[in-house]
Write an enzyme that holds these catalytic residues in place. Sequence first.
Site, short mmCIF file in Angstrom:
data_model
loop_
_atom_site.label_atom_id
_atom_site.label_comp_id
_atom_site.label_asym_id
_atom_site.label_seq_id
_atom_site.Cartn_x
_atom_site.Cartn_y
_atom_site.Cartn_z
N CYS A 417 -2.80 -5.52 -5.09
CA CYS A 417 -3.82 -5.68 -6.12
C CYS A 417 -3.90 -7.16 -6.47
O CYS A 417 -2.87 -7.84 -6.57
CB CYS A 417 -3.46 -4.86 -7.36
SG CYS A 417 -4.62 -5.05 -8.72
N GLY A 428 -12.13 -21.59 -8.08
CA GLY A 428 -11.27 -21.77 -6.93
C GLY A 428 -9.91 -21.13 -7.03
O GLY A 428 -9.12 -21.19 -6.07
N GLU A 451 -4.53 -4.57 0.88
CA GLU A 451 -4.63 -3.11 0.84
C GLU A 451 -6.05 -2.70 0.45
O GLU A 451 -6.66 -3.30 -0.42
CB GLU A 451 -3.62 -2.55 -0.17
CG GLU A 451 -3.57 -1.05 -0.24
CD GLU A 451 -2.51 -0.55 -1.20
OE1 GLU A 451 -2.57 0.64 -1.58
OE2 GLU A 451 -1.65 -1.36 -1.60
#
Length: 553
Positions: A417, A428, A451
């Site tokens: 995550c 940035g 993921e």
Amino acid sequence: KNLKTGIIIRFQLILTACSSSDGTEDSDFSTDLEHPEAAKSVRRRSSARLTRASLRLSRSSQGTWIKAARDETPPRTPTGNAPSSESDVEAPSPSNNLASPSNKAAAHDLSHRPKRRRFHESYNFNMKCPTPGCNSLGHLTGKHERHFAISGCPLYHNLSADECKGKSSARDKQAEERTLSHRQDENRHSTRNQAPTERQLRYKEKVTELRRKRNCGLNKEQKEKYMEHRQSHGTSREPLLENITSDYDLELFRKAQARASEDLEKLRLAGQVSEGNNMIKTIVFGRYELDTWYHSPYPEEYARLGRLYMCEFCLKYMKSQTILRRHMAKCVWKHPPGDEIYRKANISVFEVDGKKNKIYCQNLCLLAKLFLDHKTLYYDVEPFLFYVMTEADSTGCHLVGYFSKEKNSFLNYNVSCILTMPQYMRQGYGKMLIDFSYLLSKVEEKVGSPERPLSDLGLISYRSYWKEVLLRYLNDFQGKEISIKEISQETAVNPVDIVSTLQSLQMLKYWKGKHLVLKRQDLIDDWKAKETKRGVGKTIDPTALKWTPPKGT
């Protein structure tokens, strides 16, 4: 004939009382049915004033008839509930008799008529208090007719609506006495070293005596009572607080609860607190106030408020600005827990173990869910490592973003995550977090990939990063033959991600049974021009990393 007329008029009056929905009369008209003249007067007016018949009769027997009819149909409130106290509806008085001149004059004076109960226009009567068994009537402050949150529920605090009103009156009386005593002391010179007055000394001795009388512990019967209350109601009621501390301190706590509930009620009426949708609208985070994007499973008593106040260092969430201010005065955290594994200028990255700092990581996940749609990890944080990026100044290390990573990933995911805080987006930092995750994969000598599924903003950021990595690699490549495997080993990017990026850039062609990588110089030139125009931005320096890959657990 007169007897028959009296019976008919009695029956009409009873029907009129039963049909009244609010229990208020629209006329003070009453007659003595035993006099023929009065009966004739009633007969003349009954057709015109049938719906406005009076509930006050001159005879006690007639008052009994009307009282019985009134008991059958109690007055209703705007929500359909009966009034909570007898004072809401004025009881009929059988002593009123219009035979005297004074009563005849009073018949036209409507000032003493009972008024209908009115609530604030902003009340939503479809909302209900979440406390089981509560009818939403009353308020902890004793100043409002209804409540919709646990903070103002008398039943949750093991009180009744009448008790809350009594406590409110006592608090108002104490406030008046305190104001009066302050006025008496205004003549004294307000110097800091002024000696306390006799009144202040007496009050101090009184408080000391009250606190000396506190019980040191609970006896067996009290413990059984408290346990029975907890087993019966669980978390739906406040625990019993009597005999735990002194009566003086308990009263101070009750005053603080009532004051906080009153502040929340003001915020609700001002539209700054939502009602019952369990959706947090905004959070106060440091010097920023952020609008949330998605629902996060915070505890119900916090989610119902609509606005949360958070400590930007320890990520503890609170209900009000006052609680946050008191917390910040005591909070000793100035950076995330864990080990600082990277520092370059004012940018630092901390490695936080979900097993060692469980509460912090859970709060971080709950915070991230406010801005991520597909996140499902909230409380099971022990198998993960969290890499938290911060920006330091004179006040501490402020949270910029983070990414989590499984300690043992069978699919070689280097990111589970990832989030950049809204106030730091488009600066940035997102690419810095992605670049840092691949830097860790290079040190581990592995090939990584994020993921799935990725959020919308995450997918855009990763595609932009993969495009930049491939164009930089092709720009520096001087050989004639190139392979996907070599690119993957050099950049630590998964071959599947490399192929998908080359296809989106139209740099992968199939010719004579082979897949060829075309070096499109126009795309490389455009990228170089943008890099030159952008200048030296925020980048990750591999030499500033001080990190050893953790051993598997």
